[in-house]
Write a protein that holds these residues in place. Sequence first.
Motif, PDB file in Angstrom:
ATOM      1  N   PHE A   7       0.774  -1.305  -0.039  1.00  0.00           N
ATOM      2  CA  PHE A   7      -0.070   0.020   0.163  1.00  0.00           C
ATOM      3  C   PHE A   7       0.769   1.160   0.017  1.00  0.00           C
ATOM      4  CE2 PHE A   7      -2.575   3.484   1.381  1.00  0.00           C
ATOM      5  CZ  PHE A   7      -3.907   3.021   0.952  1.00  0.00           C
ATOM      6  N   THR A  18      -4.347   7.108  -5.093  1.00  0.00           N
ATOM      7  CA  THR A  18      -4.342   6.486  -3.742  1.00  0.00           C
ATOM      8  C   THR A  18      -4.919   7.243  -2.619  1.00  0.00           C
ATOM      9  OG1 THR A  18      -2.474   5.257  -4.599  1.00  0.00           O
ATOM     10  CG2 THR A  18      -3.154   5.112  -2.282  1.00  0.00           C
ATOM     11  N   ALA A  20      -3.929   8.185   0.360  1.00  0.00           N
ATOM     12  CA  ALA A  20      -3.523   8.055   1.614  1.00  0.00           C
ATOM     13  C   ALA A  20      -2.121   7.482   1.639  1.00  0.00           C
ATOM     14  CB  ALA A  20      -4.595   6.824   2.149  1.00  0.00           C
ATOM     15  N   SER A  23      -2.962   2.119   4.540  1.00  0.00           N
ATOM     16  CA  SER A  23      -4.417   1.373   4.174  1.00  0.00           C
ATOM     17  C   SER A  23      -5.223   1.765   5.784  1.00  0.00           C
ATOM     18  CB  SER A  23      -4.666  -0.122   4.027  1.00  0.00           C
ATOM     19  OG  SER A  23      -3.717  -0.665   4.907  1.00  0.00           O
ATOM     20  N   SER A  24      -6.604   1.502   5.528  1.00  0.00           N
ATOM     21  CA  SER A  24      -7.481   1.869   6.536  1.00  0.00           C
ATOM     22  C   SER A  24      -7.082   1.104   7.851  1.00  0.00           C
ATOM     23  CB  SER A  24      -8.952   1.582   6.429  1.00  0.00           C
ATOM     24  OG  SER A  24      -9.249   2.762   5.201  1.00  0.00           O
ATOM     25  N   GLY A  48     -12.827   1.834  -4.779  1.00  0.00           N
ATOM     26  CA  GLY A  48     -11.499   1.669  -4.381  1.00  0.00           C
ATOM     27  C   GLY A  48     -11.054   0.949  -3.089  1.00  0.00           C
ATOM     28  N   PRO A  49     -11.139  -0.324  -3.748  1.00  0.00           N
ATOM     29  CA  PRO A  49     -10.899  -1.472  -2.535  1.00  0.00           C
ATOM     30  C   PRO A  49      -9.348  -1.404  -2.260  1.00  0.00           C
ATOM     31  CG  PRO A  49     -11.210  -2.545  -4.654  1.00  0.00           C
ATOM     32  CD  PRO A  49     -11.463  -1.149  -4.860  1.00  0.00           C
ATOM     33  N   GLY A  50      -8.546  -0.826  -3.320  1.00  0.00           N
ATOM     34  CA  GLY A  50      -6.925  -0.725  -2.803  1.00  0.00           C
ATOM     35  C   GLY A  50      -6.463  -2.129  -2.771  1.00  0.00           C
ATOM     36  N   CYS A  53      -8.172  -4.461   2.022  1.00  0.00           N
ATOM     37  CA  CYS A  53      -8.557  -4.388   3.638  1.00  0.00           C
ATOM     38  C   CYS A  53     -10.155  -4.525   4.012  1.00  0.00           C
ATOM     39  CB  CYS A  53      -7.774  -3.393   4.432  1.00  0.00           C
ATOM     40  SG  CYS A  53      -7.815  -1.947   3.879  1.00  0.00           S
ATOM     41  N   VAL A  54     -10.738  -3.516   3.068  1.00  0.00           N
ATOM     42  CA  VAL A  54     -12.071  -3.186   3.559  1.00  0.00           C
ATOM     43  C   VAL A  54     -12.769  -4.443   2.839  1.00  0.00           C
ATOM     44  CG1 VAL A  54     -13.992  -1.955   3.289  1.00  0.00           C
ATOM     45  CG2 VAL A  54     -11.737  -0.924   3.716  1.00  0.00           C
ATOM     46  N   GLU A  72     -11.794  -1.011  -9.182  1.00  0.00           N
ATOM     47  CA  GLU A  72     -10.326  -0.157  -8.729  1.00  0.00           C
ATOM     48  C   GLU A  72      -9.578  -0.221 -10.258  1.00  0.00           C
ATOM     49  OE1 GLU A  72      -8.640   0.156  -5.753  1.00  0.00           O
ATOM     50  OE2 GLU A  72      -7.460   0.904  -7.262  1.00  0.00           O
ATOM     51  N   ASN A  74      -6.089   0.787  -9.916  1.00  0.00           N
ATOM     52  CA  ASN A  74      -4.590   0.513  -9.965  1.00  0.00           C
ATOM     53  C   ASN A  74      -4.187  -1.028 -10.235  1.00  0.00           C
ATOM     54  OD1 ASN A  74      -2.264  -0.289  -8.251  1.00  0.00           O
ATOM     55  ND2 ASN A  74      -2.154   1.926  -7.803  1.00  0.00           N
ATOM     56  N   PHE A  77      -2.799  -3.010  -7.156  1.00  0.00           N
ATOM     57  CA  PHE A  77      -3.888  -3.276  -6.475  1.00  0.00           C
ATOM     58  C   PHE A  77      -4.831  -4.723  -6.847  1.00  0.00           C
ATOM     59  CE2 PHE A  77      -3.578   0.854  -4.095  1.00  0.00           C
ATOM     60  CZ  PHE A  77      -2.859   0.378  -2.893  1.00  0.00           C
ATOM     61  N   SER A 114     -13.989   3.944  -0.559  1.00  0.00           N
ATOM     62  CA  SER A 114     -12.900   4.441   0.053  1.00  0.00           C
ATOM     63  C   SER A 114     -11.895   5.509  -1.019  1.00  0.00           C
ATOM     64  CB  SER A 114     -11.968   3.267   0.254  1.00  0.00           C
ATOM     65  OG  SER A 114     -12.224   2.180   1.170  1.00  0.00           O
TER      66      SER A 114
HETATM   67  C1  LIG Z   1      -7.382   5.629   0.017  1.00  0.00           C
HETATM   68  S1  LIG Z   1      -7.138   4.151  -1.151  1.00  0.00           S
HETATM   69  C2  LIG Z   1      -8.311   2.911  -0.131  1.00  0.00           C
HETATM   70  C3  LIG Z   1      -7.886   1.552  -0.038  1.00  0.00           C
HETATM   71  C4  LIG Z   1      -8.604   0.740   1.059  1.00  0.00           C
HETATM   72  N1  LIG Z   1      -9.820   0.578   0.577  1.00  0.00           N
HETATM   73  C5  LIG Z   1      -8.291   1.255   2.105  1.00  0.00           C
HETATM   74  O1  LIG Z   1      -9.488   1.736   2.839  1.00  0.00           O
HETATM   75  O2  LIG Z   1      -7.254   1.403   3.076  1.00  0.00           O
HETATM   76  C6  LIG Z   1      -8.328   4.587  -2.554  1.00  0.00           C
HETATM   77  C7  LIG Z   1      -8.092   3.596  -3.614  1.00  0.00           C
HETATM   78  O3  LIG Z   1      -8.921   4.219  -4.508  1.00  0.00           O
HETATM   79  C8  LIG Z   1      -8.655   3.848  -6.017  1.00  0.00           C
HETATM   80  N2  LIG Z   1      -9.170   4.870  -6.984  1.00  0.00           N
HETATM   81  C9  LIG Z   1      -9.128   6.043  -7.138  1.00  0.00           C
HETATM   82  N3  LIG Z   1      -9.898   6.687  -8.061  1.00  0.00           N
HETATM   83  C10 LIG Z   1     -10.481   5.557  -8.486  1.00  0.00           C
HETATM   84  C11 LIG Z   1     -11.453   5.598  -9.362  1.00  0.00           C
HETATM   85  N4  LIG Z   1     -12.175   6.445 -10.198  1.00  0.00           N
HETATM   86  N5  LIG Z   1     -12.059   4.322  -9.516  1.00  0.00           N
HETATM   87  C12 LIG Z   1     -11.856   3.406  -8.824  1.00  0.00           C
HETATM   88  N6  LIG Z   1     -10.813   3.141  -7.998  1.00  0.00           N
HETATM   89  C13 LIG Z   1     -10.185   4.450  -7.782  1.00  0.00           C
HETATM   90  C14 LIG Z   1      -7.064   4.007  -5.877  1.00  0.00           C
HETATM   91  O4  LIG Z   1      -6.550   3.200  -6.968  1.00  0.00           O
HETATM   92  C15 LIG Z   1      -6.992   3.464  -4.320  1.00  0.00           C
HETATM   93  O5  LIG Z   1      -6.712   1.970  -4.507  1.00  0.00           O
END
Ligand SMILES: C[S@@+](CC[C@H](N)C(=O)[O-])C[C@H]1O[C@@H](n2cnc3c(N)ncnc32)[C@H](O)[C@@H]1O
Length: 182
Positions: A7, A18, A20, A23-24, A48-50, A53-54, A72, A74, A77, A114
């Motif tokens: 992450f 990203t 952040a 991760s949460s 945005g599962p990254g 973790c969620v 997602e 990325n 990820f 997220s």
């Molecule tokens: C803050 S991270 C959250 C990761 C994890 N869910 C957490 O809470 O730790 C934000 C995530 O949103 C994804 N993201 C950003 N813009 C996006 C979009 N337009 N569509 C889908 N995912 C996106 C990023 O690639 C990243 O993995």
Amino acid sequence: MKKRWSFFREAVKSFRSTGAIASSSPALIKKLVEPLPADRPVTIVELGPGDGCVTRAILNKVHPKSQVTAFEINESFIALLAGIEDPRLRVLPVGAETLTDYFEAGTVDFVVSSLPLSMIPKEVKAEILEQSRIALGPKGEFYQYQYALQDYGLMKDYFHKVSVSFTAANLPPAFIYSCFMG
Ligand SMILES: C[S@@+](CC[C@H](N)C(=O)[O-])C[C@H]1O[C@@H](n2cnc3c(N)ncnc32)[C@H](O)[C@@H]1O
């Protein structure tokens, strides 16, 4: 530990998407999945599962016949999420702003997001919220965390009722929007 490092590496590489540095936390994740029911099958969209973790917490909590679809963008990820072996999970390697290409109006019960809303361009953010509102049924619920309350007004433009809670046990501390269609 390996996931946390992945992450951080992705956060450094693509900070704007990203949004952040870590991760949460378990406390934030617990609050995000708390409203999801375990006693009946529901349709859930995760935005945005990254590192997942969620996603994992959602899958641990919900009914064996619930369906979870994660959006997602990325690639690293997406590869990590492929390691979650659960027939209830579908990972779509596309942006959240294409939600209604995959879901008809009123067919989603919960959206758990997220997404780094404050870093997403205004028009894209509006599209994501509009499509979430369309996809959610009349009793649909939308959950989103954010590190400051800059999008509270925007949430109120899209959802009938919006409430906010807070957890200090996250890096950084986070607000959680709970948004209701009805
Ligand atoms: C803050 S991270 C959250 C990761 C994890 N869910 C957490 O809470 O730790 C934000 C995530 O949103 C994804 N993201 C950003 N813009 C996006 C979009 N337009 N569509 C889908 N995912 C996106 C990023 O690639 C990243 O993995």
